[in-house]
Design an enzyme around this catalytic site. Structure first.
Site, PDB file in Angstrom:
ATOM      1  N   GLU A 111      39.515  39.640  38.124  1.00 23.15           N
ATOM      2  CA  GLU A 111      40.140  39.889  39.426  1.00 23.15           C
ATOM      3  C   GLU A 111      41.583  39.587  39.380  1.00 23.15           C
ATOM      4  O   GLU A 111      41.754  38.739  38.348  1.00 23.15           O
ATOM      5  CB  GLU A 111      39.540  39.159  40.386  1.00 23.15           C
ATOM      6  CG  GLU A 111      37.896  39.187  40.647  1.00 23.15           C
ATOM      7  CD  GLU A 111      37.527  38.149  41.679  1.00 23.15           C
ATOM      8  OE1 GLU A 111      38.447  37.068  42.008  1.00 23.15           O
ATOM      9  OE2 GLU A 111      36.486  38.140  42.079  1.00 23.15           O
ATOM     10  N   HIS A 145      33.293  34.994  48.298  1.00 23.95           N
ATOM     11  CA  HIS A 145      34.061  33.787  48.865  1.00 23.95           C
ATOM     12  C   HIS A 145      33.354  32.917  49.702  1.00 23.95           C
ATOM     13  O   HIS A 145      32.610  33.581  50.744  1.00 23.95           O
ATOM     14  CB  HIS A 145      35.341  34.524  49.407  1.00 23.95           C
ATOM     15  CG  HIS A 145      36.510  33.557  49.394  1.00 23.95           C
ATOM     16  ND1 HIS A 145      37.277  33.826  48.225  1.00 23.95           N
ATOM     17  CD2 HIS A 145      36.878  32.679  49.803  1.00 23.95           C
ATOM     18  CE1 HIS A 145      38.529  32.761  48.137  1.00 23.95           C
ATOM     19  NE2 HIS A 145      38.164  32.025  49.308  1.00 23.95           N
ATOM     20  N   HIS A 151      39.654  35.131  37.388  1.00 21.59           N
ATOM     21  CA  HIS A 151      40.749  35.683  38.243  1.00 21.59           C
ATOM     22  C   HIS A 151      41.960  35.056  37.577  1.00 21.59           C
ATOM     23  O   HIS A 151      42.355  33.932  38.069  1.00 21.59           O
ATOM     24  CB  HIS A 151      40.647  35.201  39.580  1.00 21.59           C
ATOM     25  CG  HIS A 151      41.670  35.659  40.562  1.00 21.59           C
ATOM     26  ND1 HIS A 151      41.531  36.045  42.001  1.00 21.59           N
ATOM     27  CD2 HIS A 151      42.620  36.160  40.183  1.00 21.59           C
ATOM     28  CE1 HIS A 151      42.723  36.400  42.369  1.00 21.59           C
ATOM     29  NE2 HIS A 151      43.615  36.409  41.410  1.00 21.59           N
TER      30      HIS A 151
END
Length: 249
Positions: A76, A198, A44
């Site tokens: 991401e 997550h 990310h």
């Protein structure tokens, strides 16, 4: 179909960035994770490069394409023009779009699909035209999910942070698990693939998989990196793969 594991290496990059030194070596640890059985690598990159640096992105792409051609690369990020230029240049297997503000420490909410549709529709179209799978970060609330197929996205990624936060509260855990189950099944009914990510851990993965056995992929970074401090990267990956298969308590 077994749920695949994509190892998010952001936490490793953040540790490296504490010093102007080349260790921990991101490429080496990504290689170990893939050799241990991970199905992919997730990054990310953020505008401030506080963990993944822009130079890391092509380096990891090269590692996967040359040494692990069956593995997947997932990038991401918020769909800024700079981010879109990056992923269109790298062409990962999957792009996961998140509604993050650049100042956020981590992703903490999904898209409000009703209000974000005008932004997302051309972005999804552009990425799909370049041959990339598109996943949209989603709260475990099915309101608005019917818009996602209309946008042309392939999958959603369920935000499991609230579920992960219930580690010491069984009643709250069950409530969050029910929310995830309802949301995931609604997405599946709409013809969408379902990812999750997550704050997923070895203990909380088996109940999630039991509720959502059709999960395509979980993306895990923080807890897996923490486990790697105790078990080594290969050992941590094997533990998470065991949790996905039901063989790890």
């Amino acid at each position: 179909m077994m749920t695949t594991l994509s190892v998010n290496v952001n936490a490793i990059a953040m540790l490296r960035n504490r010093r102007d030194l080349p260790w921990p070596d991101l490429e080496s640890l990504a290689r170990i994770a893939l050799e241990a059985g991970a199905s992919g690598i997730t990054v990310h990159p953020r505008p401030d490069q506080r963990h993944i640096r822009l130079t890391d992105v092509p380096q990891l792409s090269t590692l996967i394409s040359r040494s692990f051609p069956k593995a997947e690369y997932n990038i991401e990020g918020y769909p800024s023009e700079a981010f879109l230029d990056l992923v269109c240049r790298i062409r990962p297997d999957q792009v996961t779009l998140v509604p993050d503000d650049p100042a956020q420490p981590t992703s903490d909410h999904g898209w409000a699909f009703e209000t974000a549709a005008e932004l997302l529709a051309p972005v999804v179209g552009r990425l799909k035209a370049e041959g990339m799978r598109v996943s949209l970060f989603a709260d475990p609330d099915p309101a608005g999910y019917e818009i996602v197929p209309q946008l042309g996205a392939d999958r959603i990624e369920l935000y499991t942070g609230p579920y992960g936060a219930t580690h010491s509260d069984p009643d709250a855990r069950d409530a969050e698990l029910s929310r995830l189950s309802l949301a995931g099944r609604r997405a599946q009914a709409l013809g969408l693939g379902v990812n999750a990510g997550h704050d997923l851990t070895v203990p909380n993965l088996p109940p999630l998989i039991a509720e959502l056995p059709f999960l395509a992929e979980v993306s895990i970074g923080h807890a897996l990196t923490a486990d790697a401090l105790e078990h080594g990267m290969a050992g941590a990956v094997r533990r998470f793969l065991g949790a996905l298969s039901g063989s790890e308590a």
